[in-house]
Write a protein that holds these residues in place. Sequence first.
Motif, PDB file in Angstrom:
ATOM      1  N   ILE A 167       0.857  -1.188   0.000  1.00 38.21           N
ATOM      2  CA  ILE A 167       0.000   0.000   0.000  1.00 38.21           C
ATOM      3  C   ILE A 167       0.892   1.237   0.000  1.00 38.21           C
ATOM      4  CG2 ILE A 167      -1.779   1.306   1.224  1.00 38.21           C
ATOM      5  CD1 ILE A 167      -2.686  -1.297   2.518  1.00 38.21           C
ATOM      6  N   GLN A 168       0.725   2.089  -0.982  1.00 36.67           N
ATOM      7  CA  GLN A 168       1.454   3.355  -1.045  1.00 36.67           C
ATOM      8  C   GLN A 168       0.499   4.480  -0.664  1.00 36.67           C
ATOM      9  OE1 GLN A 168       4.820   3.642  -1.842  1.00 36.67           O
ATOM     10  NE2 GLN A 168       4.676   5.795  -1.257  1.00 36.67           N
ATOM     11  N   ILE A 169       0.861   5.232   0.377  1.00 36.85           N
ATOM     12  CA  ILE A 169       0.053   6.371   0.806  1.00 36.85           C
ATOM     13  C   ILE A 169       0.656   7.639   0.213  1.00 36.85           C
ATOM     14  CG2 ILE A 169      -0.820   7.652   2.795  1.00 36.85           C
ATOM     15  CD1 ILE A 169      -0.560   5.132   4.448  1.00 36.85           C
ATOM     16  N   GLN A 170      -0.181   8.525  -0.260  1.00 36.98           N
ATOM     17  CA  GLN A 170       0.168   9.716  -1.035  1.00 36.98           C
ATOM     18  C   GLN A 170       0.417   9.291  -2.487  1.00 36.98           C
ATOM     19  OE1 GLN A 170       3.466  11.628   1.032  1.00 36.98           O
ATOM     20  NE2 GLN A 170       2.084  12.609   2.465  1.00 36.98           N
ATOM     21  N   ARG A 206       2.302   9.598  -8.369  1.00 42.01           N
ATOM     22  CA  ARG A 206       2.399  10.420  -9.581  1.00 42.01           C
ATOM     23  C   ARG A 206       2.392   9.639 -10.885  1.00 42.01           C
ATOM     24  NH1 ARG A 206       0.068  14.253  -7.302  1.00 42.01           N
ATOM     25  NH2 ARG A 206       1.131  14.989  -5.451  1.00 42.01           N
ATOM     26  N   SER A 207       2.888   8.423 -10.897  1.00 44.33           N
ATOM     27  CA  SER A 207       2.881   7.651 -12.138  1.00 44.33           C
ATOM     28  C   SER A 207       2.902   6.164 -11.825  1.00 44.33           C
ATOM     29  CB  SER A 207       4.092   8.013 -13.017  1.00 44.33           C
ATOM     30  OG  SER A 207       5.296   7.638 -12.384  1.00 44.33           O
ATOM     31  N   ARG A 208       2.455   5.366 -12.773  1.00 47.87           N
ATOM     32  CA  ARG A 208       2.520   3.903 -12.701  1.00 47.87           C
ATOM     33  C   ARG A 208       1.963   3.372 -11.385  1.00 47.87           C
ATOM     34  NH1 ARG A 208       8.279   2.005 -13.481  1.00 47.87           N
ATOM     35  NH2 ARG A 208       7.200   0.009 -13.299  1.00 47.87           N
ATOM     36  N   LEU A 209       0.692   3.614 -11.175  1.00 49.43           N
ATOM     37  CA  LEU A 209       0.043   3.142  -9.959  1.00 49.43           C
ATOM     38  C   LEU A 209      -0.076   1.629  -9.919  1.00 49.43           C
ATOM     39  CD1 LEU A 209      -0.605   6.191  -9.881  1.00 49.43           C
ATOM     40  CD2 LEU A 209      -2.830   5.608  -8.935  1.00 49.43           C
ATOM     41  N   ASP A 210       0.118   0.966 -11.062  1.00 50.19           N
ATOM     42  CA  ASP A 210       0.041  -0.486 -11.105  1.00 50.19           C
ATOM     43  C   ASP A 210       1.225  -1.158 -10.421  1.00 50.19           C
ATOM     44  OD1 ASP A 210       1.685   0.539 -13.116  1.00 50.19           O
ATOM     45  OD2 ASP A 210       1.426  -1.230 -14.370  1.00 50.19           O
ATOM     46  N   ARG A 211       2.208  -0.370  -9.969  1.00 52.47           N
ATOM     47  CA  ARG A 211       3.330  -0.936  -9.215  1.00 52.47           C
ATOM     48  C   ARG A 211       2.923  -1.326  -7.800  1.00 52.47           C
ATOM     49  NH1 ARG A 211       7.515   3.842  -9.454  1.00 52.47           N
ATOM     50  NH2 ARG A 211       5.567   5.028  -9.415  1.00 52.47           N
ATOM     51  N   PHE A 212       1.739  -0.893  -7.370  1.00 54.41           N
ATOM     52  CA  PHE A 212       1.288  -1.117  -5.996  1.00 54.41           C
ATOM     53  C   PHE A 212      -0.049  -1.848  -6.011  1.00 54.41           C
ATOM     54  CE2 PHE A 212       3.417   2.933  -6.582  1.00 54.41           C
ATOM     55  CZ  PHE A 212       4.547   2.772  -5.799  1.00 54.41           C
ATOM     56  N   PRO A 227      -8.715   8.463 -10.754  1.00 50.02           N
ATOM     57  CA  PRO A 227      -8.341   7.318  -9.913  1.00 50.02           C
ATOM     58  C   PRO A 227      -8.838   5.994 -10.469  1.00 50.02           C
ATOM     59  CG  PRO A 227     -10.061   8.637  -8.869  1.00 50.02           C
ATOM     60  CD  PRO A 227      -9.565   9.426 -10.031  1.00 50.02           C
ATOM     61  N   GLY A 228      -7.956   5.010 -10.492  1.00 53.21           N
ATOM     62  CA  GLY A 228      -8.324   3.673 -10.934  1.00 53.21           C
ATOM     63  C   GLY A 228      -8.939   2.872  -9.807  1.00 53.21           C
ATOM     64  N   ALA A 262     -10.650  -8.516  -0.100  1.00 52.74           N
ATOM     65  CA  ALA A 262     -11.691  -9.542  -0.224  1.00 52.74           C
ATOM     66  C   ALA A 262     -12.119  -9.695  -1.677  1.00 52.74           C
ATOM     67  CB  ALA A 262     -12.886  -9.168   0.649  1.00 52.74           C
ATOM     68  N   ALA A 263     -12.244  -8.568  -2.378  1.00 49.97           N
ATOM     69  CA  ALA A 263     -12.641  -8.616  -3.779  1.00 49.97           C
ATOM     70  C   ALA A 263     -11.563  -9.270  -4.631  1.00 49.97           C
ATOM     71  CB  ALA A 263     -12.931  -7.203  -4.286  1.00 49.97           C
ATOM     72  N   MET A 264     -10.301  -8.987  -4.329  1.00 50.42           N
ATOM     73  CA  MET A 264      -9.208  -9.621  -5.063  1.00 50.42           C
ATOM     74  C   MET A 264      -9.212 -11.121  -4.846  1.00 50.42           C
ATOM     75  SD  MET A 264      -5.862  -7.184  -4.637  1.00 50.42           S
ATOM     76  CE  MET A 264      -4.874  -8.499  -5.356  1.00 50.42           C
ATOM     77  N   SER A 265      -9.482 -11.522  -3.597  1.00 48.74           N
ATOM     78  CA  SER A 265      -9.446 -12.943  -3.262  1.00 48.74           C
ATOM     79  C   SER A 265     -10.524 -13.727  -3.995  1.00 48.74           C
ATOM     80  CB  SER A 265      -9.596 -13.130  -1.750  1.00 48.74           C
ATOM     81  OG  SER A 265      -8.544 -12.490  -1.067  1.00 48.74           O
ATOM     82  N   THR A 266     -11.620 -13.063  -4.336  1.00 45.04           N
ATOM     83  CA  THR A 266     -12.697 -13.733  -5.062  1.00 45.04           C
ATOM     84  C   THR A 266     -12.637 -13.438  -6.562  1.00 45.04           C
ATOM     85  OG1 THR A 266     -14.164 -11.851  -4.632  1.00 45.04           O
ATOM     86  CG2 THR A 266     -14.217 -13.678  -3.069  1.00 45.04           C
ATOM     87  N   SER A 267     -11.530 -12.779  -6.966  1.00 44.08           N
ATOM     88  CA  SER A 267     -11.286 -12.478  -8.392  1.00 44.08           C
ATOM     89  C   SER A 267     -12.364 -11.613  -9.011  1.00 44.08           C
ATOM     90  CB  SER A 267     -11.160 -13.787  -9.192  1.00 44.08           C
ATOM     91  OG  SER A 267     -10.103 -14.566  -8.696  1.00 44.08           O
ATOM     92  N   SER A 268     -13.023 -10.806  -8.193  1.00 45.21           N
ATOM     93  CA  SER A 268     -14.087  -9.967  -8.726  1.00 45.21           C
ATOM     94  C   SER A 268     -13.607  -8.567  -9.067  1.00 45.21           C
ATOM     95  CB  SER A 268     -15.222  -9.856  -7.695  1.00 45.21           C
ATOM     96  OG  SER A 268     -14.760  -9.230  -6.518  1.00 45.21           O
ATOM     97  N   PHE A 269     -12.300  -8.281  -8.778  1.00 46.61           N
ATOM     98  CA  PHE A 269     -11.777  -6.962  -9.102  1.00 46.61           C
ATOM     99  C   PHE A 269     -11.102  -6.984 -10.459  1.00 46.61           C
ATOM    100  CE2 PHE A 269     -11.302  -2.996  -6.842  1.00 46.61           C
ATOM    101  CZ  PHE A 269     -12.149  -3.191  -5.781  1.00 46.61           C
ATOM    102  N   LEU A 270     -11.092  -5.836 -11.118  1.00 44.92           N
ATOM    103  CA  LEU A 270     -10.359  -5.706 -12.354  1.00 44.92           C
ATOM    104  C   LEU A 270      -8.864  -5.728 -12.066  1.00 44.92           C
ATOM    105  CD1 LEU A 270     -12.385  -2.840 -14.035  1.00 44.92           C
ATOM    106  CD2 LEU A 270     -12.484  -5.266 -14.587  1.00 44.92           C
ATOM    107  N   PRO A 271      -8.021  -6.007 -13.084  1.00 46.83           N
ATOM    108  CA  PRO A 271      -6.575  -5.965 -12.869  1.00 46.83           C
ATOM    109  C   PRO A 271      -6.144  -4.608 -12.341  1.00 46.83           C
ATOM    110  CG  PRO A 271      -7.097  -6.961 -14.991  1.00 46.83           C
ATOM    111  CD  PRO A 271      -8.378  -6.404 -14.441  1.00 46.83           C
ATOM    112  N   LEU A 272      -5.011  -4.593 -11.634  1.00 49.26           N
ATOM    113  CA  LEU A 272      -4.554  -3.371 -10.987  1.00 49.26           C
ATOM    114  C   LEU A 272      -4.179  -2.283 -11.971  1.00 49.26           C
ATOM    115  CD1 LEU A 272      -2.405  -4.702  -8.041  1.00 49.26           C
ATOM    116  CD2 LEU A 272      -4.803  -4.084  -8.096  1.00 49.26           C
ATOM    117  N   ASN A 273      -3.878  -2.659 -13.216  1.00 50.70           N
ATOM    118  CA  ASN A 273      -3.482  -1.630 -14.179  1.00 50.70           C
ATOM    119  C   ASN A 273      -4.656  -1.105 -14.992  1.00 50.70           C
ATOM    120  OD1 ASN A 273      -4.025  -3.842 -15.702  1.00 50.70           O
ATOM    121  ND2 ASN A 273      -2.045  -3.919 -16.783  1.00 50.70           N
TER     122      ASN A 273
END
Length: 442
Positions: A171-174, A177-183, A218-219, A416-427
């Motif tokens: 988890i990155q707080i603040q 600025r770029s490439r939010l898919d790194r977290f 925001p993604g 929880a959503a990630m664990s059930t695969s109901s979330f979209l990919p992080l990117n």
Amino acid sequence: MRPIRLPEPPSGLMGMPEIFEGGVNVIRRAVVIGNGSAGSENQSLGLVRALGLSDKYSIHRVTRPRGGINEWLRWLPVSVHKVLDNLIRQLFGNSRLVMSLQGRKLVPFPVQNGAHVGLSSILEADAKKIASIARETFEKEGPLLIVASGRDTISVASSIKRLAPESVFVIQIQHPRSRLDRFDLVVTPRHDYYALTANGQQEIPRILRWCITPKEPPGRNVVLSMGALHQADSAALRIAATAWHDELAPLPKPLLIVNIGGPTRNCKYGSDLATQLVGSLQNVLASCGSVRISFSRRTPKKVSDIILQELSKHPKIYIWDGEDPNPHMGHLAWADAFVITADSISMLSEACSTGKPVYVIGGECCKWKFSVFHKTLRERGVIRPFTGLEDISDSWSYPPLNDAAEAAARTVSFVAAMSTSSFLPLNCKGHSDVQIVMEQSL
């Protein structure tokens, strides 16, 4: 990433919940990546606390050369800054030139890292070592939660995720600025996206718009907070109220707490604000029982000198001298009202979590996202401008801000959503409905 679970965020009056037992996919420990800034590290610790891991974390700090010319090189990435500093040392050794370039060395003070993990001081943030520990201990200890805050921590946190993607949740707080898919998750104030609003675009010269971030709404892996996260939750304030009872409880009421920060790039002021503050405080003293004033490390000497000269001898006023113990948490617990300079989002966020009257001075000196933050709080009835015409005994309230708990709840839902695969990919990209909500809220 393997499915994981997080402890439930705190609820009710009892404070921290028990962490889930059993299984290797339960997060029972955390690593906080700090940068030496109290404000940034306080945000990470606030989230860790809200997630129920307040006794299960260690702190690893990103350090960079300090003093002298190094203060002008802080815009460089940490790794580049360290290489440059090392090169200067190798070329010139301990010559007078090097000593003048380095200036007065600032030695980091040791910070207790928690007896629960057997550490006596802050550790160096080494991405390879932390990632290696996460991989090697996963089967026995479960996944490792990484919480980082501040620009200097971005490269370390993202490197840990890259080196141990199956063994950590980062988890990155603040806003990075770029490439939010790194977290795995980014927690950032809503006003960080002001640049994408119509008003924000109008404030940016067209020639500079290419370099203003963020560039996208925001993604799905972004959690928006109102202000800054912090540790001043109800449980912490109850403890502080007890610890400071003997000193603060007997004071005449109402107790007005005045927190003074310092000018920033987007909130510039000087001795003029100090003079204004002195006049306004003198006007409201009749309605105060006691006044306690604190300066921050950013407070300019010219500001503190004016305050000390004009107010230090008044019998109702106490000015903290900066020596330990720091009364800040006690002030939050026992205050009847606050006056806070507009430059500090952290101090405002903490005060606004109490539900007590918060007056802001210097808001007219602020611009860009600071002014948006103040406007949002005013519209919600959380803060009012400090004019010197107030009756401090006239109390008012509002629903307290609770950003850390809300961010913790969103984190648990996200996992929880990630664990059930109901979330979209992080990117994935943000959707238009997200941007519409953001525009309306700003």
